[in-house]
Motif scaffolding. Structure first.
Motif: not given
Ligand code: SF4
Length: 701
Positions: A429-447
């Motif tokens: 439902r988010l309009d925008f998601l930014a993720v900082a991580d060192f791997f493409l985590s499951e959360t980063a994959d949605l960003a």
């Protein structure tokens, strides 16, 4: 910690360091024990030295892993993530923040941090949310980890420091009651202290629904029913009072509230406690006898008791035992909680919680607000107030008063939050998601934008271990590709938002210097701690209010930091878990960690020896239950709760209660244990009920 004691069989020493390279002394990136680790690199070769567990000595495999994110990524018009420049990625984040806040208000942008971030990053993230974004909505995954212990210890003892004594005190405790902790699996080297305690003739009592690897070390194992912790604690207090082994002088001189507890405990006679907890009366009597006779004793809790919708109550109920015995603040004795995440202690002190400013300062306390606003160079009224707790923050996504944009740093809530399917829906439902991580985590994959972060060995900083000792992480090698540190990332976004004057940090030490000023005079006072001192002294215990102060390895020796100077008993009625088994869902489900994996598994599921040790999610089930459902070892096992279903491989073991199933939470997708867990929250700590829910076994679908 330096694991120097002999006889430890659960940690291994890796000594393959190349002698021609210079080793850098740092600490393991994973759990709160923060074992010392030497790292040496030459070209692509990175060697690890130290007395470490399996996770520690394979930790370097993540540093040059082929899955490493090496540049920013941004989602394109076709919906795919594609490589982007740093400038365009930062600009896109800044414009999304500005657009969201212009249309929906400042609180419409949220920030989600992590308990593995260094003290500098946790501090800077809190400042970034309040000063650069002006949002009240910041919280972090430690809400799912330490919040109940923190709230309980603060209420009863006036301060939350995981262990108020050094680990080296453990061997001299004549009795230890450990509730809901499995360190033999989650932080094996710490067991050397418990092994030494037993060699000294001490008794270890472990309360856990499973006969876990730690419970197998125990003198007495109490296989309590999940969620019955407060009844067990009250039953022990009942027997300590009945047998007149409480410390009346200590209670009178150092505590308050005992009479209410005495009245309540009268109703927890052994027969009733056995009926609630499943712990036989003879064991209750034996435990009361051991604790009552011990001249030195400790009560320790961990996530088993704390990750419940009554987690704070459970902590308070167990602190009652330590206080009734007169042991808190006495030598080789007291109450403590075993912190889990790498910087689970420091991460909960410096302002990434919704209700908190650095040094455990309170965001709703006028004096605390004034102090921090002055350090940050802003007028006090500009500081936002209390925001939403971690689960409620996610839950609010897309709601009229909720968040529309989210920045996640060092966390993977898609896997680690309870009721994970609902959490995934909320992220959509988010309009925008930014993720900082060192791997493409499951959360980063949605960003919409993914930023590549430096790992532990690629940057400097400090962490605070489970004892409250502030120690140094040291940079051992350069980050690969275009990777940047989280500090550089936060400063770059702040600059793009026109706030660079407040974020002019050249290095982590300059952030730490500001943290010192922000915590001066606070509960967690770091003002006397400096990088130089940590180097010289090998770590400094907080509170440390001046350069000349020695630090505080042991708390409560003469007084408690409460308004009255006394510790407080709490009369906690047992109320049971939010959801108990019934005809439709006849089993308790409880979740936890394995030796080979850490948290959501983003790192450890990418390390070959760890994956080899634990390649798939297995659920532990008692032979009686397995027989009823025709399950054999290794069979596919589908579990369902009122939130959803997940698939595991059966591990049949007599070491678990027949009415209980255990599942690890390190896997995503169809093996995600958190698809099953209950999002009922503790009223005080807002901790979800990870450790108890009702489940059923489904025949294969
Ligand atoms: S995971 Fe914990 S116990 Fe294992 S080496 Fe790292 S810090 Fe030590």
């Amino acid at each position: 910690m330096r694991c120097g004691m002999e006889g430890m069989v659960l940690a291994q020493t890796q000594t393959t360091m190349d002698p021609v390279t210079t080793a850098v002394s740092t600490h393991c990136p994973y759990c709160a024990l923060q074992c010392e680790m030497d790292l040496a690199s030459e070209g692509d070769r990175i060697e690890v030295g130290g007395r470490l567990c399996l996770k520690g000595w394979t930790a370097a495999e993540t540093l040059r892993h082929p899955d490493r994110l090496l540049s920013p990524f941004a989602r394109n018009a076709a919906g795919s993530l594609e490589a982007a420049s740093w400038d365009s990625a930062i600009d896109r984040i800044a414009s999304a923040i500005q657009k969201t806040q212009a249309s929906c208000g400042r609180d419409a942008v949220g920030v989600f941090g992590g308990g593995s971030l260094t003290n500098e990053k946790a501090y800077l993230l809190g400042k970034f949310a309040r000063v650069a974004l002006g949002t009240s909505n910041i919280d972090y995954n430690g809400r799912f980890c330490m919040s109940s212990a923190a709230a309980g210890a603060s209420k009863a003892l006036g301060i939350d420091r995981g262990l108020p004594f050094p680990l080296e005190d453990i061997p001299r405790a004549e009795a230890i009651l450990l509730v809901g902790g499995n360190m033999a699996e989650t932080m094996p080297p710490v067991m050397q202290y418990f092994e030494a305690q037993q060699r000294n003739g001490g008794a270890l009592i472990v309360a856990d629904p499973r006969r876990s690897p730690t419970a197998q070390w125990a003198t007495v194992h109490l296989a309590l029913r999940p969620g019955s912790d407060a009844a067990l604690a009250n039953g022990i207090v009942h027997l300590l009072i009945r047998d007149a082994v409480i410390d009346r002088e200590y209670i009178d001189s150092r505590t308050e509230g005992f009479d209410e507890l005495r009245q309540l405990a009268a109703a927890y006679w052994p027969e009733r406690v056995e009926a609630i907890t499943g712990v036989p009366q003879r064991q209750l009597v034996e435990v009361a006898r051991i604790l009552g006779q011990a001249r030195t004793s400790m009560v320790l809790t961990a996530r088993g008791a704390e990750q419940q919708s009554r987690g704070v109550d459970n902590v308070l109920a167990f602190i009652n035992i330590a206080l009734a015995l007169g042991k808190v603040g006495r030598p080789f004795s007291g109450y403590g909680t075993i912190t889990g995440q790498g910087n689970g202690q420091g991460g909960r002190e410096h302002g990434q919680k919704a209700d908190q400013l650095p040094g455990y300062r309170r965001i709703d306390d006028e004096g605390d607000r004034r102090h921090v606003a002055a350090v940050w160079g802003i007028p006090e009224p500009e500081l936002p107030g209390r925001g939403k707790s971690a689960y409620e923050l996610i839950e609010s996504a897309g709601e009229p008063d909720g968040i529309r944009a989210l920045i996640v740093i060092g966390s993977n809530p898609i896997v680690s939050a309870p009721n994970a399917s609902r959490v995934a829906e909320r992220f959509e439902r988010l309009d925008f998601l930014a993720v900082a991580d060192f791997f493409l985590s499951e959360t980063a994959d949605l960003a919409d934008v993914v930023l590549p972060s430096a790992q532990w060995a690629e940057e400097d900083g400090t962490v605070t271990n489970l004892e409250g000792r502030v120690i140094r992480r040291r940079r051992a090698l350069d980050p690969p590709g275009q990777v940047r540190s989280d500090i550089e990332i936060l400063c770059a976004i702040a600059k793009a938002l026109g706030k660079s004057a407040h974020f002019a940090f050249g290095d982590p030490e300059s952030v730490f210097e500001e943290l010192r000023a922000a915590t001066r005079g606070a509960v967690a006072d770091y003002s006397g701690i400096s990088y130089d001192r940590i180097e010289r002294e090998g770590g400094v215990f907080w509170p440390c209010p001046a350069d000349s102060h020695p630090g505080t390895p042991r708390l409560f020796e003469t007084t408690f930091p409460t308004p009255s100077g006394r510790a407080r008993f709490h009369a906690i009625e047992y109320l049971g878990p939010a959801e108990a088994p019934d005809e439709e869902f006849p089993f308790y489900l409880t979740t936890g960690r394995l030796l080979a994996h850490y948290q959501s598994g983003t790192q450890t599921r990418r390390v070959a020896p760890l994956l080899e040790a634990a390649p798939e999610a297995t659920a532990e089930i008692h032979p009686h239950a397995a027989k009823r459902y025709g399950l054999v070892d290794g069979a596919r096992l589908v579990l369902r709760t009122r939130r959803g279903s997940a698939v595991f491989t059966s591990r049949i073991s007599p070491d678990i209660r027949p009415d209980t199933i255990f599942a690890p939470f390190h896997w995503p997708g169809e093996s995600s244990a958190n698809r099953l867990t209950n999002d009922a929250l503790d009223q005080v700590s807002r901790m979800p009920e990870f450790k108890v829910c009702a489940a059923r076994i489904e025949t294969d679908e």
